[in-house]
Design a protein around this motif. Sequence first.
Motif, PDB file in Angstrom:
ATOM      1  N   ALA A  61      12.590 -79.872  80.034  1.00 38.45           N
ATOM      2  CA  ALA A  61      13.247 -79.031  79.034  1.00 38.45           C
ATOM      3  C   ALA A  61      14.041 -77.900  79.662  1.00 38.45           C
ATOM      4  O   ALA A  61      15.018 -77.422  79.080  1.00 38.45           O
ATOM      5  N   THR A  62      13.655 -77.469  80.853  1.00 37.10           N
ATOM      6  CA  THR A  62      14.349 -76.334  81.465  1.00 37.10           C
ATOM      7  C   THR A  62      15.831 -76.646  81.677  1.00 37.10           C
ATOM      8  O   THR A  62      16.695 -75.817  81.394  1.00 37.10           O
ATOM      9  N   GLY A  63      16.130 -77.850  82.171  1.00 38.57           N
ATOM     10  CA  GLY A  63      17.527 -78.232  82.380  1.00 38.57           C
ATOM     11  C   GLY A  63      18.288 -78.323  81.083  1.00 38.57           C
ATOM     12  O   GLY A  63      19.458 -77.921  81.004  1.00 38.57           O
ATOM     13  N   ARG A  64      17.629 -78.826  80.047  1.00 38.28           N
ATOM     14  CA  ARG A  64      18.297 -78.968  78.753  1.00 38.28           C
ATOM     15  C   ARG A  64      18.662 -77.605  78.179  1.00 38.28           C
ATOM     16  O   ARG A  64      19.758 -77.429  77.633  1.00 38.28           O
ATOM     17  N   VAL A  65      17.761 -76.641  78.307  1.00 34.42           N
ATOM     18  CA  VAL A  65      18.025 -75.307  77.779  1.00 34.42           C
ATOM     19  C   VAL A  65      19.248 -74.705  78.462  1.00 34.42           C
ATOM     20  O   VAL A  65      20.149 -74.158  77.805  1.00 34.42           O
ATOM     21  N   VAL A  66      19.309 -74.794  79.773  1.00 31.38           N
ATOM     22  CA  VAL A  66      20.435 -74.223  80.523  1.00 31.38           C
ATOM     23  C   VAL A  66      21.744 -74.909  80.138  1.00 31.38           C
ATOM     24  O   VAL A  66      22.756 -74.243  79.874  1.00 31.38           O
ATOM     25  N   ARG A  67      21.730 -76.235  80.066  1.00 31.49           N
ATOM     26  CA  ARG A  67      22.971 -76.966  79.751  1.00 31.49           C
ATOM     27  C   ARG A  67      23.461 -76.655  78.345  1.00 31.49           C
ATOM     28  O   ARG A  67      24.673 -76.471  78.121  1.00 31.49           O
ATOM     29  N   THR A  68      22.544 -76.614  77.382  1.00 26.16           N
ATOM     30  CA  THR A  68      22.945 -76.337  75.999  1.00 26.16           C
ATOM     31  C   THR A  68      23.554 -74.954  75.875  1.00 26.16           C
ATOM     32  O   THR A  68      24.595 -74.762  75.218  1.00 26.16           O
ATOM     33  N   CYS A  69      22.922 -73.966  76.500  1.00 28.04           N
ATOM     34  CA  CYS A  69      23.446 -72.604  76.414  1.00 28.04           C
ATOM     35  C   CYS A  69      24.804 -72.492  77.079  1.00 28.04           C
ATOM     36  O   CYS A  69      25.689 -71.774  76.594  1.00 28.04           O
ATOM     37  N   GLY A 163      19.078 -74.382  72.598  1.00 34.63           N
ATOM     38  CA  GLY A 163      18.511 -75.357  73.510  1.00 34.63           C
ATOM     39  C   GLY A 163      17.008 -75.491  73.442  1.00 34.63           C
ATOM     40  O   GLY A 163      16.435 -76.435  73.991  1.00 34.63           O
ATOM     41  N   LEU A 164      16.346 -74.564  72.743  1.00 41.00           N
ATOM     42  CA  LEU A 164      14.885 -74.622  72.679  1.00 41.00           C
ATOM     43  C   LEU A 164      14.401 -75.665  71.683  1.00 41.00           C
ATOM     44  O   LEU A 164      13.431 -76.373  71.928  1.00 41.00           O
ATOM     45  N   ALA A 165      15.077 -75.766  70.539  1.00 33.28           N
ATOM     46  CA  ALA A 165      14.650 -76.736  69.521  1.00 33.28           C
ATOM     47  C   ALA A 165      14.794 -78.143  70.074  1.00 33.28           C
ATOM     48  O   ALA A 165      15.840 -78.540  70.566  1.00 33.28           O
ATOM     49  N   GLY A 166      13.720 -78.882  70.014  1.00 31.85           N
ATOM     50  CA  GLY A 166      13.731 -80.250  70.500  1.00 31.85           C
ATOM     51  C   GLY A 166      13.558 -80.367  71.996  1.00 31.85           C
ATOM     52  O   GLY A 166      13.524 -81.466  72.545  1.00 31.85           O
ATOM     53  N   ALA A 167      13.446 -79.229  72.684  1.00 31.77           N
ATOM     54  CA  ALA A 167      13.264 -79.282  74.127  1.00 31.77           C
ATOM     55  C   ALA A 167      11.890 -79.817  74.498  1.00 31.77           C
ATOM     56  O   ALA A 167      11.688 -80.331  75.588  1.00 31.77           O
ATOM     57  N   THR A 168      10.938 -79.670  73.574  1.00 26.88           N
ATOM     58  CA  THR A 168       9.621 -80.265  73.759  1.00 26.88           C
ATOM     59  C   THR A 168       9.302 -81.089  72.524  1.00 26.88           C
ATOM     60  O   THR A 168       9.915 -80.936  71.478  1.00 26.88           O
ATOM     61  N   LEU A 169       8.329 -81.973  72.644  1.00 25.18           N
ATOM     62  CA  LEU A 169       7.999 -82.853  71.533  1.00 25.18           C
ATOM     63  C   LEU A 169       7.273 -82.133  70.410  1.00 25.18           C
ATOM     64  O   LEU A 169       7.296 -82.566  69.265  1.00 25.18           O
ATOM     65  N   ALA A 170       6.598 -81.047  70.736  1.00 27.41           N
ATOM     66  CA  ALA A 170       5.787 -80.357  69.727  1.00 27.41           C
ATOM     67  C   ALA A 170       6.643 -79.415  68.893  1.00 27.41           C
ATOM     68  O   ALA A 170       7.466 -78.679  69.421  1.00 27.41           O
ATOM     69  N   PRO A 171       6.487 -79.427  67.571  1.00 28.96           N
ATOM     70  CA  PRO A 171       7.228 -78.483  66.734  1.00 28.96           C
ATOM     71  C   PRO A 171       6.697 -77.078  66.933  1.00 28.96           C
ATOM     72  O   PRO A 171       5.501 -76.874  67.088  1.00 28.96           O
ATOM     73  N   ARG A 172       7.586 -76.109  66.961  1.00 32.13           N
ATOM     74  CA  ARG A 172       7.160 -74.726  67.122  1.00 32.13           C
ATOM     75  C   ARG A 172       7.952 -73.873  66.143  1.00 32.13           C
ATOM     76  O   ARG A 172       9.186 -73.903  66.163  1.00 32.13           O
ATOM     77  N   LEU A 173       7.273 -73.125  65.330  1.00 35.39           N
ATOM     78  CA  LEU A 173       7.944 -72.219  64.410  1.00 35.39           C
ATOM     79  C   LEU A 173       7.732 -70.803  64.921  1.00 35.39           C
ATOM     80  O   LEU A 173       6.648 -70.250  64.820  1.00 35.39           O
ATOM     81  N   THR A 174       8.774 -70.221  65.513  1.00 39.67           N
ATOM     82  CA  THR A 174       8.627 -68.873  66.028  1.00 39.67           C
ATOM     83  C   THR A 174       8.648 -67.831  64.912  1.00 39.67           C
ATOM     84  O   THR A 174       8.124 -66.739  65.080  1.00 39.67           O
ATOM     85  N   ALA A 175       9.262 -68.166  63.787  1.00 47.88           N
ATOM     86  CA  ALA A 175       9.361 -67.225  62.671  1.00 47.88           C
ATOM     87  C   ALA A 175       9.261 -68.008  61.364  1.00 47.88           C
ATOM     88  O   ALA A 175      10.285 -68.352  60.761  1.00 47.88           O
ATOM     89  N   PRO A 176       8.051 -68.318  60.895  1.00 48.00           N
ATOM     90  CA  PRO A 176       7.875 -69.143  59.695  1.00 48.00           C
ATOM     91  C   PRO A 176       8.626 -68.631  58.470  1.00 48.00           C
ATOM     92  O   PRO A 176       9.088 -69.420  57.655  1.00 48.00           O
ATOM     93  N   SER A 177       8.776 -67.317  58.333  1.00 46.67           N
ATOM     94  CA  SER A 177       9.450 -66.768  57.153  1.00 46.67           C
ATOM     95  C   SER A 177      10.924 -67.152  57.094  1.00 46.67           C
ATOM     96  O   SER A 177      11.557 -67.046  56.047  1.00 46.67           O
ATOM     97  N   TYR A 178      11.477 -67.580  58.224  1.00 49.67           N
ATOM     98  CA  TYR A 178      12.890 -67.925  58.278  1.00 49.67           C
ATOM     99  C   TYR A 178      13.116 -69.416  58.505  1.00 49.67           C
ATOM    100  O   TYR A 178      14.254 -69.859  58.655  1.00 49.67           O
ATOM    101  N   ALA A 179      12.035 -70.187  58.522  1.00 49.25           N
ATOM    102  CA  ALA A 179      12.149 -71.624  58.786  1.00 49.25           C
ATOM    103  C   ALA A 179      12.562 -72.366  57.528  1.00 49.25           C
ATOM    104  O   ALA A 179      12.113 -72.061  56.425  1.00 49.25           O
ATOM    105  N   SER A 180      13.409 -73.357  57.706  1.00 46.40           N
ATOM    106  CA  SER A 180      13.824 -74.191  56.586  1.00 46.40           C
ATOM    107  C   SER A 180      12.669 -75.095  56.166  1.00 46.40           C
ATOM    108  O   SER A 180      11.725 -75.313  56.931  1.00 46.40           O
ATOM    109  N   PRO A 181      12.723 -75.644  54.948  1.00 45.12           N
ATOM    110  CA  PRO A 181      11.644 -76.543  54.503  1.00 45.12           C
ATOM    111  C   PRO A 181      11.436 -77.724  55.440  1.00 45.12           C
ATOM    112  O   PRO A 181      10.298 -78.115  55.707  1.00 45.12           O
ATOM    113  N   GLU A 182      12.526 -78.306  55.966  1.00 41.54           N
ATOM    114  CA  GLU A 182      12.356 -79.463  56.842  1.00 41.54           C
ATOM    115  C   GLU A 182      11.692 -79.078  58.162  1.00 41.54           C
ATOM    116  O   GLU A 182      10.952 -79.859  58.757  1.00 41.54           O
TER     117      GLU A 182
END
Length: 219
Positions: A61-69, A163-182
């Motif tokens: 995931a580290t490479g993906r984050v750098v490339r996306t940014c 680049g963080l979203a999808g960088a790992t297989l596990a879902p992570r909600l850093t701010a649930p109050s701002y997360a979309s329903p999906e």
Amino acid sequence: MGWAHVSTHELVAGRYRLLEVVHEETNRVCWSGEDTGTGRPCLVTRIALPAEQAGDSARRATGRVVRTCETVERLCPGRIVPVVDATFADGALWTVTDWVGGVPLGDLLDRQGTFNYVRAARIGLELLAVLDAAHGEGITHGELSPGQVFVREDGSVAVTGFGLAGATLAPRLTAPSYASPEQARDERIGPAADLWTLGAILYTMVEGRPPFRDRGRPE
């Protein structure tokens, strides 16, 4: 969040010194830092990962984050905080960016209270321009929140976290109050998720609170 209290005496990746916490969200802590190799200030972020993801997928995931940014930065120069390094250590993903020189939007709201509609609209339009450019290249932020938006002294904004979203297989909600329903349902996300979050951020700027105050848990 005991993991937030990382020893400031140890260098991240043998190079980056942590100074003080700038912002905290669920699974995510940002520090002001120093690059001991160059002496330059930087922003160091620790993204906690589930134990089962602390392996090869996190390292890739580290490479993906750098490339996306890098891609989004080319599209929106000056509005994206460049990632200069990303590494996996101590069961977490660490990103290092240039020093932003601004204040996280969430902290600014805590200090100053609500914004008038002109200021809120100006920030909203800047964020929309960044998201629109990224979406045009098939890139979804996926973890946008007030903690990922830094407001500079001149009022301009800089966005982190691409680049963080999808960088790992596990879902992570850093701010649930701002997360979309999906996002909350751990479903596939796209540009609509970012626009949902943008709407929630606009609401917060003018009302002083997230539109969904009881969304501390995904369910």
